[in-house]
Every structure is written in structure tokens, then in C-alpha cells.
Design an enzyme around this catalytic site. Structure first.
Site, mmCIF file in Angstrom:
data_model
loop_
_atom_site.group_PDB
_atom_site.id
_atom_site.type_symbol
_atom_site.label_atom_id
_atom_site.label_comp_id
_atom_site.label_asym_id
_atom_site.label_seq_id
_atom_site.Cartn_x
_atom_site.Cartn_y
_atom_site.Cartn_z
ATOM 1 N N HIS A 36 0.822 -1.205 0.000
ATOM 2 C CA HIS A 36 0.000 0.000 0.000
ATOM 3 C C HIS A 36 0.860 1.261 0.000
ATOM 4 O O HIS A 36 1.643 1.486 0.921
ATOM 5 C CB HIS A 36 -0.895 -0.014 1.240
ATOM 6 C CG HIS A 36 -1.881 1.088 1.308
ATOM 7 N ND1 HIS A 36 -2.032 1.877 2.417
ATOM 8 C CD2 HIS A 36 -2.794 1.539 0.404
ATOM 9 C CE1 HIS A 36 -3.003 2.752 2.211
ATOM 10 N NE2 HIS A 36 -3.476 2.578 0.997
ATOM 11 N N GLU A 63 0.575 -0.574 -4.827
ATOM 12 C CA GLU A 63 -0.554 0.332 -4.978
ATOM 13 C C GLU A 63 -0.076 1.756 -4.737
ATOM 14 O O GLU A 63 0.737 2.003 -3.836
ATOM 15 C CB GLU A 63 -1.643 -0.034 -3.967
ATOM 16 C CG GLU A 63 -2.925 0.777 -4.080
ATOM 17 C CD GLU A 63 -2.953 2.042 -3.238
ATOM 18 O OE1 GLU A 63 -3.897 2.822 -3.384
ATOM 19 O OE2 GLU A 63 -2.007 2.262 -2.434
ATOM 20 N N ASP A 65 -1.283 6.268 -5.464
ATOM 21 C CA ASP A 65 -2.324 7.237 -5.797
ATOM 22 C C ASP A 65 -1.805 8.253 -6.811
ATOM 23 O O ASP A 65 -0.676 8.731 -6.692
ATOM 24 C CB ASP A 65 -2.758 7.988 -4.539
ATOM 25 C CG ASP A 65 -3.149 7.051 -3.415
ATOM 26 O OD1 ASP A 65 -4.228 6.446 -3.511
ATOM 27 O OD2 ASP A 65 -2.368 6.905 -2.454
ATOM 28 N N HIS A 78 -1.556 11.271 -2.452
ATOM 29 C CA HIS A 78 -2.820 10.792 -1.911
ATOM 30 C C HIS A 78 -3.770 11.934 -1.580
ATOM 31 O O HIS A 78 -4.930 11.943 -1.993
ATOM 32 C CB HIS A 78 -2.582 9.949 -0.660
ATOM 33 C CG HIS A 78 -3.851 9.485 -0.008
ATOM 34 N ND1 HIS A 78 -4.529 10.249 0.931
ATOM 35 C CD2 HIS A 78 -4.572 8.348 -0.153
ATOM 36 C CE1 HIS A 78 -5.616 9.597 1.317
ATOM 37 N NE2 HIS A 78 -5.667 8.444 0.679
ATOM 38 N N GLU A 138 -4.268 3.846 -8.297
ATOM 39 C CA GLU A 138 -5.535 4.434 -7.875
ATOM 40 C C GLU A 138 -5.649 5.850 -8.424
ATOM 41 O O GLU A 138 -4.828 6.723 -8.131
ATOM 42 C CB GLU A 138 -5.680 4.464 -6.355
ATOM 43 C CG GLU A 138 -7.029 5.062 -5.955
ATOM 44 C CD GLU A 138 -7.285 5.142 -4.467
ATOM 45 O OE1 GLU A 138 -8.201 5.896 -4.070
ATOM 46 O OE2 GLU A 138 -6.577 4.465 -3.708
#
Length: 283
Positions: A36, A63, A65, A78, A138
């Protein structure tokens, strides 16, 4: 007296109405463990330093952002604003890529990472492909920029990952995923969702989880990414019956992770890269 839904007593798998026949049900290129934001506890999140820490712990998928800058460059961030993870101020969308490149994205975490930069999506693609690391990207649009962000991020990602295993695009924003589908239909998409925050807009008899499955199918998604408290064996089976893989976020408990994996869960997104995942000792 309200009409009764004839399917209300059927098992969840039967009510969603599809069989698992999509290509990604039989050919799924992504591993079960996903770091993450890189290794967002051990290093500054969404930086190449964090990615390296995740890789050092055996994670082959990360993962992260992505937002767009004032000059439409996708960068890793993020929050909607710069303050928490950099020495900058203001919204990400209001700064140019050149301005963001000058910021320190590491010192907030610890002195050891002072001077770490905010990477662009292009820099991330080069880093990942040179090391064989896969991506869960993401799309994190600012309010009001959902379509614009989805279009720009997906089109750039399609170019950067041409000819190699594509990133799995995910988002809480349906509009961003719709825009991504329109400009880059070949990139796989996943709907991010917290079951506790969903409500059906179609039928009073449709559960929040059924609404998530319906929405994901409408996006031609290959997966859903669900907050782990909203998953159980029945829901995982129902998603698989609908032709969708199931991932979960952000799960840092080993026992819960193993329980969900034993139910057929396809992927775990975790902060605990030093305790869970491919490099962790059993038990």
C-alpha cells in the site's frame, strides 16, 4: 403493501446473475500481495523510496495514488493538498509539475528520507518496468476534476505501459473510471468501495454489495476492491460468480488476511510489508 422481489430469498451468488466467464477470471496476472503506497509506514508514502522498501520485502505489486497537476501531468499524491506529505502548500491541482518536483516529500516521515521527491507517473512506470514490478494505480481525482483526471491518467498510463502487463486502474470515483474506460478501454479497471457507505439507487431490494457489483459490471471492471470489514465468503463467491476478482484494503492483520485468502480472496493491499506478504514467515 410493497411488492415482493421474487429473488429476495435466493443466495447472493444467484441474485447477481452472471457466471465467471471473463478473461481476467482465467488469466489474472497480478499477485496476491500488494504494498500500500509502496511501504507507506516504513518510508514516505507514494515515493520511489517507499517502492524500493516494498520490493525489498518481496512485494511484486505496489498500490499508489495519482492526481493531475495544473499542467495536466500525473503525479503521485494521496491527499488533495500538499501539506501533509511535502513541504508545499495548497491543492495539488493548482501547482505545476515543475513546482511539485522541487518539493521535499520525505522529511515529514523521517530525516533519513529528506530530499525524496514526488515522482511523476512516467518516473514510476520506468522504475517499475525496469524491475518487473506490477502496478495498482488508484486514480485520486480532486473534487470536480473526476472526468478530467480519469481521462488524463488513463491515457498517459496506456502509453507508458504499452506492450507490458498493464496497471490495474482503481478508483472510488465512478466518473473517473468511466472516463478511463472511454480513453483507454484496454486497461483493466477495479471499483474501490466501502460497503458500509453504499446504497442502491435501483431497487429497495438491492443490497449495497449487489449495487457495487452492478456498478462494477457497468464499468466493465475486472475486479472490486473492498474494505476488508465488508467481505465474507458469500460476498467473495458472489463477486466471482459475477466475473469479478476481489481485492481488499487496507489489511494489516495476518489472521484476517489468511482467513479471507482461504475464502478465495484474490489480493490483499497492506501497509504491513514487514509482517505480511511474500517475505513474511508463516504464523
Amino acid at each position: 403493501m410493497p411488492l415482493l422481489d421474487p429473488n429476495v430469498d435466493l443466495p447472493l451468488q444467484a441474485r447477481v446473475g452472471l457466471t465467471a466467464d471473463s478473461a481476467f477470471q482465467t488469466v489474472w496476472p497480478y499477485p496476491s500481495w500488494i504494498a500500500h503506497r509502496g511501504a507507506g509506514r516504513l518510508a514516505p508514502e507514494n515515493t520511489l523510496a517507499a517502492f524500493q522498501v516494498g520490493l525489498d520485502h518481496g512485494f511484486q505489486m505496489i498500490e499508489f495514488d495519482v492526481q493531475i497537476t495544473a499542467d495536466q501531468i500525473p503525479v503521485l499524491m494521496h491527499d488533495a493538498n500538499l501539506e501533509r506529505t511535502t513541504n508545499g502548500q495548497g491543492p495539488v491541482w493548482a501547482a505545476t509539475a515543475g513546482q511539485i518536483a522541487q518539493l521535499d516529500a520525505g522529511r515529514w516521515h523521517s530525516a533519513a528520507f529528506e530530499g525524496e521527491a514526488v515522482p511523476t507517473l512516467a518516473q514510476v512506470a520506468q522504475w517499475m518496468q525496469s524491475r518487473g514490478v506490477l502496478a495498482n494505480l488508484e486514480i485520486k481525482p480532486a473534487q470536480g476534476l473526476e472526468t478530467q483526471t480519469g481521462e488524463q491518467v488513463a491515457s498517459v498510463a496506456a502509453r507508458l505501459w504499452s506492450g507490458v502487463t498493464p496497471p490495474l486502474l482503481s478508483s472510488f470515483s465512478v466518473a473517473a473510471l468511466e472516463a478511463a474506460k472511454a480513453v483507454a478501454p484496454g486497461l483493466p479497471r477495479a471499483l474501490l468501495a466501502d460497503v458500509s457507505r453504499w446504497a442502491s439507487t435501483e431497487s429497495p431490494f438491492e443490497s449495497p454489495f449487489e449495487a457495487i457489483l452492478r456498478t462494477a459490471r457497468g464499468l466493465s471492471a475486472v475486479a472490486i476492491v473492498i474494505q476488508h470489514a465488508g467481505l465474507d465468503a458469500d460476498r467473495i463467491a458472489a463477486a466471482h460468480s459475477a466475473g469479478l476478482r476481489v481485492l481488499t484494503y487496507t489489511l494489516n492483520d495476518a489472521a484476517r488476511a489468511q482467513a479471507l485468502l482461504s475464502m478465495g480472496l484474490d489480493g490483499v493491499i497492506t501497509d504491513a510489508v514487514d509482517c505480511l506478504g511474500p517475505g513474511a514467515s508463516p504464523g
